[in-house]
Enzyme design. Structure first.
Site, PDB file in Angstrom:
ATOM      1  N   HIS A 193     -31.659   7.082  50.648  1.00  0.00           N
ATOM      2  CA  HIS A 193     -30.208   7.338  50.696  1.00  0.00           C
ATOM      3  C   HIS A 193     -29.452   6.020  50.876  1.00  0.00           C
ATOM      4  O   HIS A 193     -28.435   5.773  50.220  1.00  0.00           O
ATOM      5  CB  HIS A 193     -29.861   8.232  51.897  1.00  0.00           C
ATOM      6  CG  HIS A 193     -30.366   9.634  51.824  1.00  0.00           C
ATOM      7  ND1 HIS A 193     -31.051  10.239  52.864  1.00  0.00           N
ATOM      8  CD2 HIS A 193     -30.288  10.570  50.843  1.00  0.00           C
ATOM      9  CE1 HIS A 193     -31.356  11.482  52.531  1.00  0.00           C
ATOM     10  NE2 HIS A 193     -30.914  11.713  51.296  1.00  0.00           N
ATOM     11  N   LYS A 221     -29.441  25.787  54.292  1.00  0.00           N
ATOM     12  CA  LYS A 221     -30.831  25.350  54.431  1.00  0.00           C
ATOM     13  C   LYS A 221     -31.204  25.308  55.897  1.00  0.00           C
ATOM     14  O   LYS A 221     -30.344  25.158  56.756  1.00  0.00           O
ATOM     15  CB  LYS A 221     -30.988  23.929  53.873  1.00  0.00           C
ATOM     16  CG  LYS A 221     -31.035  23.802  52.382  1.00  0.00           C
ATOM     17  CD  LYS A 221     -31.372  22.343  52.043  1.00  0.00           C
ATOM     18  CE  LYS A 221     -31.160  22.024  50.587  1.00  0.00           C
ATOM     19  NZ  LYS A 221     -31.263  20.578  50.337  1.00  0.00           N
ATOM     20  N   ARG A 224     -33.890   9.884  41.199  1.00  0.00           N
ATOM     21  CA  ARG A 224     -35.215   9.349  41.512  1.00  0.00           C
ATOM     22  C   ARG A 224     -36.143   9.401  40.314  1.00  0.00           C
ATOM     23  O   ARG A 224     -36.994   8.536  40.130  1.00  0.00           O
ATOM     24  CB  ARG A 224     -35.841  10.149  42.668  1.00  0.00           C
ATOM     25  CG  ARG A 224     -35.177   9.905  43.994  1.00  0.00           C
ATOM     26  CD  ARG A 224     -35.601  10.909  45.017  1.00  0.00           C
ATOM     27  NE  ARG A 224     -35.165  12.250  44.619  1.00  0.00           N
ATOM     28  CZ  ARG A 224     -35.133  13.297  45.422  1.00  0.00           C
ATOM     29  NH1 ARG A 224     -35.535  13.179  46.671  1.00  0.00           N
ATOM     30  NH2 ARG A 224     -34.708  14.458  44.988  1.00  0.00           N
ATOM     31  N   SER A 244     -35.888  13.726  52.048  1.00  0.00           N
ATOM     32  CA  SER A 244     -35.831  14.084  53.476  1.00  0.00           C
ATOM     33  C   SER A 244     -36.817  15.196  53.795  1.00  0.00           C
ATOM     34  O   SER A 244     -37.445  15.194  54.864  1.00  0.00           O
ATOM     35  CB  SER A 244     -34.422  14.536  53.846  1.00  0.00           C
ATOM     36  OG  SER A 244     -33.509  13.492  53.715  1.00  0.00           O
TER      37      SER A 244
HETATM   38  O1  PNS Z   1     -28.943  16.389  49.864  1.00  0.00           O
HETATM   39  P1  PNS Z   1     -28.709  17.622  49.039  1.00  0.00           P
HETATM   40  O2  PNS Z   1     -29.140  18.853  49.789  1.00  0.00           O
HETATM   41  O3  PNS Z   1     -29.319  17.522  47.678  1.00  0.00           O
HETATM   42  O4  PNS Z   1     -27.116  17.710  48.843  1.00  0.00           O
HETATM   43  C1  PNS Z   1     -26.575  18.712  48.032  1.00  0.00           C
HETATM   44  C2  PNS Z   1     -25.048  18.681  48.088  1.00  0.00           C
HETATM   45  C3  PNS Z   1     -24.552  18.877  49.525  1.00  0.00           C
HETATM   46  C4  PNS Z   1     -24.533  17.371  47.546  1.00  0.00           C
HETATM   47  C5  PNS Z   1     -24.586  19.854  47.173  1.00  0.00           C
HETATM   48  O5  PNS Z   1     -25.235  21.028  47.555  1.00  0.00           O
HETATM   49  C6  PNS Z   1     -23.102  20.072  47.209  1.00  0.00           C
HETATM   50  O6  PNS Z   1     -22.360  19.350  46.577  1.00  0.00           O
HETATM   51  N1  PNS Z   1     -22.675  21.116  47.981  1.00  0.00           N
HETATM   52  C7  PNS Z   1     -21.296  21.444  48.147  1.00  0.00           C
HETATM   53  C8  PNS Z   1     -20.964  22.807  47.533  1.00  0.00           C
HETATM   54  C9  PNS Z   1     -20.536  22.622  46.097  1.00  0.00           C
HETATM   55  O7  PNS Z   1     -19.604  21.913  45.782  1.00  0.00           O
HETATM   56  N2  PNS Z   1     -21.271  23.304  45.216  1.00  0.00           N
HETATM   57  C10 PNS Z   1     -21.072  23.216  43.795  1.00  0.00           C
HETATM   58  C11 PNS Z   1     -21.928  22.086  43.224  1.00  0.00           C
HETATM   59  S1  PNS Z   1     -21.798  22.023  41.509  1.00  0.00           S
END
Ligand code: PNS
Length: 163
Positions: A17, A41, A90, A127
């Site tokens: 990150h 989660k 990645r 993570s």
């Molecule tokens: O570290 P992660 O779990 O991959 O992060 C995912 C995250 C938080 C970036 C993604 O789930 C997100 O943007 N969530 C916010 C809700 C949202 O906007 N959802 C629509 C995405 S297209």
């Protein structure tokens, strides 16, 4: 002022990150590391704990700040004057889902998504794997900042004692 967001769960923050955050900090005037607090989660750390760790880890960059968000990322972007979402890729396997999210976010607002290739030494890092390896006693000290390693060990010990 070009402002970008690095969104994620950061449960906990890893060196992968921080690789992306640091590179975003060199590309944009200001970077907001936004911790998603949606309860989707199983988390090892609370949102406050994840943000505290990120604040400590991001302290070296004067143009990086840490915030939390719930709901849609695009809403956070419009409320905070964010022009770009920065995501690390990645491997090709990340691309399908990240492209889908980038296109969905673009359909919801005018925010751009910028993909940054993860540095090769972090291409396997997640993570979820860090937590799993640490939970079973593996050494993750080269994968997370030293203070995060300590907090991980402490949380795993607490969880074990509570069982
Ligand atoms: O570290 P992660 O779990 O991959 O992060 C995912 C995250 C938080 C970036 C993604 O789930 C997100 O943007 N969530 C916010 C809700 C949202 O906007 N959802 C629509 C995405 S297209």
């Amino acid at each position: 002022m070009r402002r970008a967001v690095c969104p994620g769960s950061f449960d906990p923050v890893t060196l992968g990150h921080l690789d992306i955050v640091g590179r975003a900090a060199s590309l944009f005037d200001e970077v907001v590391v936004a911790v998603g607090v949606n309860a989707s989660k199983n988390r090892m750390f609370t949102a406050e704990e994840r943000m505290d760790m990120l604040r400590e880890a991001c302290a070296p960059w004067s143009n990086v700040r840490v915030d939390g968000f719930s709901g849609l990322l695009t809403t956070f972007c419009s409320e905070h004057g964010v022009h770009a979402i920065v995501k690390g890729l990645r491997a090709v396997s990340d691309f399908d889902y990240e492209l889908q999210m980038a296109q969905m976010n673009a359909s919801l607002s005018h925010v751009e998504t910028v993909f940054v290739p993860t540095s090769p030494e972090f291409s396997f890092l997640a993570s979820s794997l860090v937590k799993e390896v640490a939970t079973f006693g593996g050494d993750v000290s080269t994968l997370v900042p030293a203070f995060v390693d300590e907090r991980l060990r402490a949380r795993i010990a607490e969880n074990a004692a509570a069982r």
